[in-house]
Design a protein around this motif. Structure first.
Motif, mmCIF file in Angstrom:
data_model
loop_
_atom_site.group_PDB
_atom_site.id
_atom_site.type_symbol
_atom_site.label_atom_id
_atom_site.label_comp_id
_atom_site.label_asym_id
_atom_site.label_seq_id
_atom_site.Cartn_x
_atom_site.Cartn_y
_atom_site.Cartn_z
ATOM 1 N N ALA A 193 -10.481 35.512 -97.946
ATOM 2 C CA ALA A 193 -11.102 35.377 -99.267
ATOM 3 C C ALA A 193 -12.441 36.119 -99.314
ATOM 4 N N ALA A 194 -13.213 36.022 -98.255
ATOM 5 C CA ALA A 194 -14.495 36.725 -98.205
ATOM 6 C C ALA A 194 -14.278 38.237 -98.197
ATOM 7 N N SER A 195 -13.286 38.696 -97.463
ATOM 8 C CA SER A 195 -12.986 40.126 -97.422
ATOM 9 C C SER A 195 -12.516 40.620 -98.786
ATOM 10 N N LEU A 196 -11.669 39.859 -99.428
ATOM 11 C CA LEU A 196 -11.180 40.232 -100.754
ATOM 12 C C LEU A 196 -12.324 40.271 -101.762
ATOM 13 N N THR A 197 -13.229 39.316 -101.678
ATOM 14 C CA THR A 197 -14.389 39.296 -102.567
ATOM 15 C C THR A 197 -15.286 40.505 -102.316
ATOM 16 N N ALA A 198 -15.504 40.840 -101.059
ATOM 17 C CA ALA A 198 -16.338 41.997 -100.720
ATOM 18 C C ALA A 198 -15.710 43.289 -101.233
ATOM 19 N N ILE A 199 -14.407 43.416 -101.086
ATOM 20 C CA ILE A 199 -13.708 44.611 -101.572
ATOM 21 C C ILE A 199 -13.808 44.702 -103.093
ATOM 22 N N ALA A 200 -13.674 43.576 -103.774
ATOM 23 C CA ALA A 200 -13.775 43.569 -105.232
ATOM 24 C C ALA A 200 -15.178 43.969 -105.684
ATOM 25 N N ILE A 201 -16.207 43.492 -104.988
ATOM 26 C CA ILE A 201 -17.584 43.837 -105.346
ATOM 27 C C ILE A 201 -17.832 45.326 -105.135
#
Length: 88
Positions: free
Chosen positions: A10-18
């Protein structure tokens, strides 16, 4: 254990989205900048040396014509060399 993997994902997905959102905003800003530059030069704005954008367009067209003319001359030379049987 699975909860750690879910948190990491989830943290990786959030970072990629940002990062993707920031890159998209940068791309849109760059496109806006280029549109403004085109409008400024096409709108007949005066350049720093006092010549109009219209004169600049004519100059670049003459330069493009010279380049095209030199390309055509080079093609003719190559065709003449082929016709005479000489390798370039």
């Amino acid at each position: 254990m699975p909860s750690d993997q879910i948190v990491t994902a989830a943290a990786s997905l959030t970072a990629i989205a940002i990062v993707a959102f920031a890159m998209l905003r940068g791309w849109q800003g760059w496109l806006t900048l280029k549109e403004r530059e085109l409008e400024r030069t096409a709108g007949g704005a005066t350049l720093s040396r006092g010549e109009s954008a219209r004169e600049t367009d004519t100059g670049s067209a003459l330069g493009a014509a010279r380049i095209e003319l030199s390309d055509l001359k080079e093609r003719i030379r190559r065709l003449e060399a082929i016709a005479s049987g000489v390798d370039l």
